[in-house]
Design a protein around this motif. Structure first.
Motif, PDB file in Angstrom:
ATOM      1  N   GLU A  34      14.391  48.706  31.672  1.00  0.00           N
ATOM      2  CA  GLU A  34      14.078  49.547  30.528  1.00  0.00           C
ATOM      3  C   GLU A  34      12.572  50.043  30.598  1.00  0.00           C
ATOM      4  OE1 GLU A  34      15.862  46.853  30.664  1.00  0.00           O
ATOM      5  OE2 GLU A  34      17.800  47.014  29.410  1.00  0.00           O
ATOM      6  N   GLU A  35      11.815  49.062  31.232  1.00  0.00           N
ATOM      7  CA  GLU A  35      10.324  49.430  31.271  1.00  0.00           C
ATOM      8  C   GLU A  35       9.952  50.477  32.373  1.00  0.00           C
ATOM      9  OE1 GLU A  35       8.482  48.312  29.147  1.00  0.00           O
ATOM     10  OE2 GLU A  35       6.868  49.407  29.884  1.00  0.00           O
ATOM     11  N   LEU A  37      11.810  52.811  32.809  1.00  0.00           N
ATOM     12  CA  LEU A  37      12.085  54.197  32.319  1.00  0.00           C
ATOM     13  C   LEU A  37      11.010  54.414  31.253  1.00  0.00           C
ATOM     14  CD1 LEU A  37      14.527  56.189  32.075  1.00  0.00           C
ATOM     15  CD2 LEU A  37      15.231  54.046  33.424  1.00  0.00           C
ATOM     16  N   ALA A  38      10.300  53.627  30.650  1.00  0.00           N
ATOM     17  CA  ALA A  38       9.454  53.719  29.735  1.00  0.00           C
ATOM     18  C   ALA A  38       8.140  54.445  30.323  1.00  0.00           C
ATOM     19  CB  ALA A  38       9.044  52.579  28.808  1.00  0.00           C
ATOM     20  N   ASN A  41       8.830  57.853  31.636  1.00  0.00           N
ATOM     21  CA  ASN A  41       8.389  58.813  30.617  1.00  0.00           C
ATOM     22  C   ASN A  41       7.368  59.137  30.190  1.00  0.00           C
ATOM     23  OD1 ASN A  41      10.699  59.689  29.281  1.00  0.00           O
ATOM     24  ND2 ASN A  41      11.506  58.143  28.431  1.00  0.00           N
ATOM     25  N   TYR A 126       2.547  57.936  21.110  1.00  0.00           N
ATOM     26  CA  TYR A 126       3.547  56.958  21.619  1.00  0.00           C
ATOM     27  C   TYR A 126       3.034  56.061  22.847  1.00  0.00           C
ATOM     28  CZ  TYR A 126       8.220  54.949  23.222  1.00  0.00           C
ATOM     29  OH  TYR A 126       9.016  53.988  23.533  1.00  0.00           O
ATOM     30  N   ASP A 129       1.091  53.395  21.434  1.00  0.00           N
ATOM     31  CA  ASP A 129       1.820  52.395  20.764  1.00  0.00           C
ATOM     32  C   ASP A 129       2.464  51.624  21.691  1.00  0.00           C
ATOM     33  OD1 ASP A 129       3.472  51.886  18.277  1.00  0.00           O
ATOM     34  OD2 ASP A 129       4.832  52.336  19.628  1.00  0.00           O
ATOM     35  N   HIS A 133       1.913  47.513  21.924  1.00  0.00           N
ATOM     36  CA  HIS A 133       2.829  46.707  21.435  1.00  0.00           C
ATOM     37  C   HIS A 133       2.987  45.579  22.869  1.00  0.00           C
ATOM     38  CE1 HIS A 133       4.586  47.125  17.911  1.00  0.00           C
ATOM     39  NE2 HIS A 133       4.469  48.490  17.848  1.00  0.00           N
ATOM     40  N   ARG A 137       2.209  41.630  23.290  1.00  0.00           N
ATOM     41  CA  ARG A 137       3.127  40.424  23.644  1.00  0.00           C
ATOM     42  C   ARG A 137       2.530  39.707  24.977  1.00  0.00           C
ATOM     43  NH1 ARG A 137       5.197  43.999  20.646  1.00  0.00           N
ATOM     44  NH2 ARG A 137       7.039  43.483  19.469  1.00  0.00           N
TER      45      ARG A 137
ATOM     46  N   LEU B  27      20.881  48.003  25.891  1.00  0.00           N
ATOM     47  CA  LEU B  27      19.714  47.608  26.526  1.00  0.00           C
ATOM     48  C   LEU B  27      19.286  46.233  26.454  1.00  0.00           C
ATOM     49  CD1 LEU B  27      17.285  47.655  24.209  1.00  0.00           C
ATOM     50  CD2 LEU B  27      17.721  50.052  24.606  1.00  0.00           C
ATOM     51  N   MET B  34      10.398  46.173  20.481  1.00  0.00           N
ATOM     52  CA  MET B  34      10.565  46.821  21.672  1.00  0.00           C
ATOM     53  C   MET B  34      11.997  47.298  21.988  1.00  0.00           C
ATOM     54  SD  MET B  34       7.668  46.280  22.788  1.00  0.00           S
ATOM     55  CE  MET B  34       7.485  46.535  24.556  1.00  0.00           C
ATOM     56  N   ARG B  37      11.773  50.691  20.831  1.00  0.00           N
ATOM     57  CA  ARG B  37      11.128  51.863  21.858  1.00  0.00           C
ATOM     58  C   ARG B  37      11.910  51.846  22.953  1.00  0.00           C
ATOM     59  NH1 ARG B  37       8.187  49.847  18.194  1.00  0.00           N
ATOM     60  NH2 ARG B  37       6.384  50.750  17.447  1.00  0.00           N
ATOM     61  N   ASN B  38      12.459  50.923  23.467  1.00  0.00           N
ATOM     62  CA  ASN B  38      13.264  51.254  24.761  1.00  0.00           C
ATOM     63  C   ASN B  38      14.492  52.101  24.458  1.00  0.00           C
ATOM     64  OD1 ASN B  38      11.683  49.239  26.171  1.00  0.00           O
ATOM     65  ND2 ASN B  38      13.002  47.498  26.038  1.00  0.00           N
ATOM     66  N   ARG B  40      14.395  54.532  22.379  1.00  0.00           N
ATOM     67  CA  ARG B  40      13.862  55.826  22.446  1.00  0.00           C
ATOM     68  C   ARG B  40      13.785  56.420  23.827  1.00  0.00           C
ATOM     69  NH1 ARG B  40       8.960  58.296  24.387  1.00  0.00           N
ATOM     70  NH2 ARG B  40       8.259  59.976  22.875  1.00  0.00           N
ATOM     71  N   ASP B  41      13.293  55.512  24.783  1.00  0.00           N
ATOM     72  CA  ASP B  41      13.101  55.813  26.123  1.00  0.00           C
ATOM     73  C   ASP B  41      14.348  56.048  26.929  1.00  0.00           C
ATOM     74  OD1 ASP B  41      10.333  56.129  26.095  1.00  0.00           O
ATOM     75  OD2 ASP B  41       9.858  54.250  26.489  1.00  0.00           O
ATOM     76  N   LEU B  42      15.448  55.308  26.507  1.00  0.00           N
ATOM     77  CA  LEU B  42      16.720  55.456  27.375  1.00  0.00           C
ATOM     78  C   LEU B  42      17.415  56.507  26.893  1.00  0.00           C
ATOM     79  CD1 LEU B  42      17.141  51.727  27.860  1.00  0.00           C
ATOM     80  CD2 LEU B  42      17.037  53.214  29.599  1.00  0.00           C
ATOM     81  N   ARG B  45      15.493  60.683  25.110  1.00  0.00           N
ATOM     82  CA  ARG B  45      14.540  61.338  25.881  1.00  0.00           C
ATOM     83  C   ARG B  45      14.684  62.778  26.144  1.00  0.00           C
ATOM     84  NH1 ARG B  45      15.565  60.394  31.672  1.00  0.00           N
ATOM     85  NH2 ARG B  45      13.304  60.413  32.142  1.00  0.00           N
TER      86      ARG B  45
END
Lengths: 238, 95
Positions: A34-35, A37-38, A41, A126, A129, A133, A137, B27, B34, B37-38, B40-42, B45
């Motif tokens: 997931e990260e 991809l972030a 992006n 974004y 943000d 976040h 954490r 996910l 989070m 947000r994940n 949104r990205d997955l 996009r």
């Protein structure tokens, strides 16, 4: 619309290009899918900005792939190795907070840079943000995540002062920008139970010179990786 | 850090033209913020959506595949439950 000052487009474009490359290095290596991809992006957003900005200066491919080290005008902050995840997040926090405030201000102008800035400010919002976040954490997470995040913030702190050196061709109140940046960073770090680094941001013992083409050691290796394909196969297309 | 420690979330996306949120996938994320947000990205996009929900997968109560017969089969042979026995008046085009 007024033509954009080339020196400024080059500086901002190089920031975006090189940070995009550093973030792209996480592909296949991020802690979780997931990260990954972030980060990818965010890297693609930055690459898009770089393309627009470098096109204002000249041929984007030539500028990205055929320039020598000393011809780049990026901040030294963005060329630093990606480090561990905390380093990447610390840099994202420092840089996206800066870029967010800068673009907001540049969006008020009437050059081609203003046009890009007013569009990009939403995506940078974004990015900031995302970084904030993660800072919360990691800082307020486990003992190890806290320690690593603090180390990363401390290690990159000396690269932050350079961001507020005036860029030729841009009308920005740099002192105000710096004050707003410091406020924002301080608030986030306090909330994350982290300490705002106390080391120097400028002067001796701090980094600087990226905007004049003086780059740090890791830059050369990164550039070699970024440019070798284009240089080995000039004009290659998909 | 491992996704094994992170709960699973189901993602629902409301598309630009749709009225309801549609299940898009799932996910892992440490918490709801989070996860959003994940998501949104997955899943958004390529500008697929204008609104996203995330729901902890553990909070979903689902029918069991074993109960499929008793749940769904009785409906199969009762066509009179479908509103198909009406004559459509002439001139009604969008029914």
């Amino acid at each position: 619309m007024n033509p954009a000052p080339a020196s400024a487009a080059l500086a901002l474009g190089d920031d975006a290009l090189l940070l995009s490359h550093r973030l792209g290095e996480w592909a296949g290596h991020a802690p979780v899918l997931e990260e990954e991809l972030a980060l990818a992006n965010i890297a693609l957003d930055l690459l898009g900005q770089a393309r627009v900005l470098l096109s204002l200066v000249g041929d984007e491919d030539e500028l990205a792939y055929l320039r020598e080290e000393r011809a780049f005008r990026n901040l030294q902050l963005v060329e630093q190795p990606r480090g561990d995840f905390a380093h990447t997040i610390a840099r994202q926090l420092y840089f996206s907070s800066y870029q967010r405030l800068l673009y907001e201000e540049l969006a008020q102008g009437d050059t081609a840079i203003a046009e890009l800035a007013s569009k990009a400010v939403k995506e940078v919002d974004y990015h900031r943000d995302h970084a904030e976040h993660w800072t919360l954490r990691l800082g307020d997470g486990t003992a190890e995540s806290h320690q690593r995040m603090q180390q990363a913030l401390d290690a990159l702190w000396r690269y932050t002062g350079e961001a507020f050196e005036p860029i030729e061709g841009l009308t920005v109140n740099w002192a105000t920008l710096r004050a707003r940046w410091t406020d924002r960073i301080t608030t986030v770090l306090r909330q994350a139970t982290l300490t705002v680094p106390s080391g120097p941001q400028s002067g001796s013992w701090a980094a600087g010179g990226g905007r004049q083409g003086v780059q740090t050691e890791p830059f050369g290796r990164m550039l070699a990786e970024m440019q070798h394909l284009h240089r080995s196969h000039p004009g290659a297309t998909w | 850090m491992s996704t094994a420690d992170w709960p699973l979330w189901e993602v629902f996306v409301r598309s630009r033209r749709g009225l309801s949120h549609t299940h898009a996938g799932s996910l892992h994320a440490p918490d709801a913020t989070m996860a959003l947000r994940n998501a949104r990205d997955l899943y958004t996009r390529r500008s697929e959506g204008i609104s996203v929900w995330v729901v902890p997968s553990a909070e979903i109560t689902a029918s069991s595949p074993d109960e499929k017969d008793s749940y769904f089969e009785p409906a199969a042979d009762k066509p009179y439950r479908h509103p198909t026995f009406y004559e459509i008046p002439e001139g009604v085009r969008h029914l």
